[in-house]
Structures are given as structure tokens and as C-alpha cells.
Design an enzyme around this catalytic site. Structure first.
Site, PDB file in Angstrom:
ATOM      1  N   CYS A   1       0.785  -1.235   0.000  1.00 24.88           N
ATOM      2  CA  CYS A   1       0.000   0.000   0.000  1.00 24.88           C
ATOM      3  C   CYS A   1       0.828   1.302   0.000  1.00 24.88           C
ATOM      4  CB  CYS A   1      -0.977  -0.063   1.175  1.00 24.88           C
ATOM      5  SG  CYS A   1      -2.378   1.047   0.979  1.00 24.88           S
TER       6      CYS A   1
ATOM      7  N   HIS B   1      -3.372  -5.623   2.414  1.00 24.76           N
ATOM      8  CA  HIS B   1      -2.965  -5.793   3.806  1.00 24.76           C
ATOM      9  C   HIS B   1      -3.650  -7.072   4.279  1.00 24.76           C
ATOM     10  CE1 HIS B   1      -1.719  -1.542   4.462  1.00 24.76           C
ATOM     11  NE2 HIS B   1      -2.743  -1.209   3.728  1.00 24.76           N
TER      12      HIS B   1
HETATM   13  N1  GLN Z   1      -2.018   6.755   2.854  1.00 23.73           N
HETATM   14  C1  GLN Z   1      -2.217   5.988   1.688  1.00 23.73           C
HETATM   15  C2  GLN Z   1      -3.636   6.038   1.147  1.00 23.73           C
HETATM   16  O1  GLN Z   1      -4.567   6.315   1.865  1.00 23.73           O
HETATM   17  C3  GLN Z   1      -1.796   4.546   1.955  1.00 23.73           C
HETATM   18  C4  GLN Z   1      -2.692   3.867   2.965  1.00 23.73           C
HETATM   19  C5  GLN Z   1      -2.232   2.484   3.351  1.00 23.73           C
HETATM   20  O2  GLN Z   1      -1.053   2.158   3.356  1.00 23.73           O
HETATM   21  N2  GLN Z   1      -3.187   1.667   3.747  1.00 23.73           N
HETATM   22  O3  GLN Z   1      -3.850   5.814  -0.018  1.00 23.73           O
END
Ligand code: GLN
Length: 242
Positions: free
Chosen positions: A93, A193
Site C-alpha cells: 500500500c 494488507h
Molecule cells: N495513505 C495511503 C492512502 O490512503 C496509503 C494507505 C495504506 O497504506 N493503507 O492511499
């Protein structure tokens, strides 16, 4: 045989159980008699990424991404060296977003990426996020299989030259785009995740094999008893794809 993993920004980038990925890599190596060394590195810590077989960065909120980006950009040449020397890289992510051109967060704040790949990420708006369980079909390294995960990102990633999977349910790289993640044979970036590897042992072994191939010509991983893992995967697939 030993596998050397560098877990980057372990104290900043760790959402929805991402650290479980390290746990799984370690356990699957140890069960096969492969030593597994896990080092961590965070802001201002000196380390040579090219000494490792595998680099791992988890996901993080916009705030954490902004906090670490200067430090990460200083390591660009060293990460390039690691890639040139066949280090494998797993990015979840927020970590995935930072290897592309840039990430524009929900407040319109631009975080420059390492720019290794063409993809870029822009947030739709503060209130719109891709959230929920996701199922994909992966075709990689001569294998075709289904994988599951959990996504929660505002960023919409576009211009991905070689996605990791085809979305069966959920969003993936951007709303309704049908593709998930990025994979070029050496760098695997994904929005999954959950964490990714406990539910997807095939991906864990794909990564271990590719990472070991940096230093070993012949890598044969004997199968493990994955009965529980497969049960968990199939339960989630049934639930998501019903
Ligand atoms: N901050 C980033 C987003 O919202 C990544 C979020 C994450 O790693 N879950 O897209």
C-alpha cells in the site's frame, strides 16, 4: 542457506497486520531449515540495502508517508543498486505508492515517490476510500492462483504497466479498474494488507524463492503443510466471492 531481509520503516509503516508478513517469511524459512535474518532500518539509520535479499515496506497513513519520504529519497541510489543486484522488494500500500512517480494525498499535498516506475497515485477525495476485503487472480512465475487481502486506501494508482493481479472482488489499484498491484518479476507492490502472506502461502513462497535466487543458483522449496492456511484462504474466497 540463509535469507537476509531488511524491514524498512518498521516503526512507521505497519498497518492492518503488515508485520505478519515478516513473521510468515521467517517461519516458512525456518521450517525448511533456511536461516532467516531480519534487520530493521528507519529514519537516519545507515544501512546498505544491496546487502539484502529482500526489502520490505508496509503500508502507512499519509502522515507517516510524509514523515519518511525525505529519508527514503536519500536512499534512491542505494535501492537502485539493490535492484541491480537482484534484491527482491515487497511493498504494501503506502510503500507501494512511494516507488511510483508521486502520491497526491486527500488534502492535495504531493509526496514525491522514488520514480522507479511510471505509475502515480492520486486521492479521489478525503471521504472516498477503497475499503474492504479483496480477492484477485494472480498469474505470475508460471502459476495461476487466487489471493485475498484487505484494502484501505484513498490513493488511486494509475498507469500501472504490469499489474500483479486481476480483481475478482474489491477495487485494487483504483475504483473499478479491474487490476491490482504491480509486479515486474522483482518488485511486488500491492494494496493487500490483512496481512498478505499468512492467507496467501503461494505468494510467500514465490517471494522466498525469488529472494533466495539472488545468491543461490538452485532454490528448491519443499512443500509445507498448509492445510490451515488454505482453509483460511478458501473461507475468505467463499465469503468474498459468494
Ligand atoms: N495513505 C495511503 C492512502 O490512503 C496509503 C494507505 C495504506 O497504506 N493503507 O492511499
Amino acid at each position: 542457506m540463509n535469507l537476509k531481509i531488511l524491514w524498512m520503516y518498521h516503526d512507521l509503516m505497519d498497518l492492518y497486520g503488515d508485520r505478519g508478513n515478516i513473521q510468515v517469511l521467517k517461519t516458512r524459512c525456518l521450517k525448511r531449515g533456511i536461516d532467516c535474518q531480519v534487520d530493521t532500518c528507519s529514519l537516519n539509520q545507515k544501512v546498505d540495502c544491496s546487502e539484502y535479499d529482500l526489502l520490505f515496506i508496509g503500508g502507512g497513513a499519509d502522515k507517516e508517508q510524509s514523515l519518511l519520504v525525505d529519508d527514503l529519497l536519500k536512499r534512491k541510489e542505494n535501492i537502485q543498486k539493490a535492484m541491480d543486484e537482484h534484491t527482491f522488494i515487497l511493498l504494501i500500500c503506502g510503500g507501494y505508492q512511494l516507488f511510483g512517480q508521486y502520491y497526491l494525498d486527500g488534502d492535495g499535498h504531493k509526496i514525491n515517490g522514488l520514480g522507479f516506475f511510471d505509475y502515480y497515485t492520486e486521492s479521489a477525495s478525503r471521504d472516498i476510500r477503497c475499503i474492504g476485503n479483496i480477492a484477485i487472480e494472480v498469474e505470475a512465475e508460471g502459476q495461476v492462483f487466487k489471493a485475498v487481502g484487505f484494502e484501505n486506501h484513498g490513493g488511486q494508482t494509475k498507469q500501472v504497466s504490469s499489474p500483479f493481479g486481476r480483481v475478482l472482488s474489491g477495487q485494487g489499484n483504483s475504483f473499478g479498474c479491474g487490476s491490482e498491484g504491480f509486479y515486474n518479476g522483482q518488485v511486488l507492490g500491492t494494496y493487500m494488507h490483512g496481512p498478505l502472506l499468512p492467507k496467501n502461502p503461494q505468494i510467500a513462497d514465490l517471494i522466498i524463492r525469488k529472494a533466495l535466487m539472488k545468491r543461490y543458483d538452485h532454490v528448491e522449496l519443499f512443500p509445507l503443510d498448509d492445510e490451515l492456511e488454505i482453509k483460511a484462504l478458501n473461507t475468505m474466497l467463499d465469503r468474498i466471492l459468494k
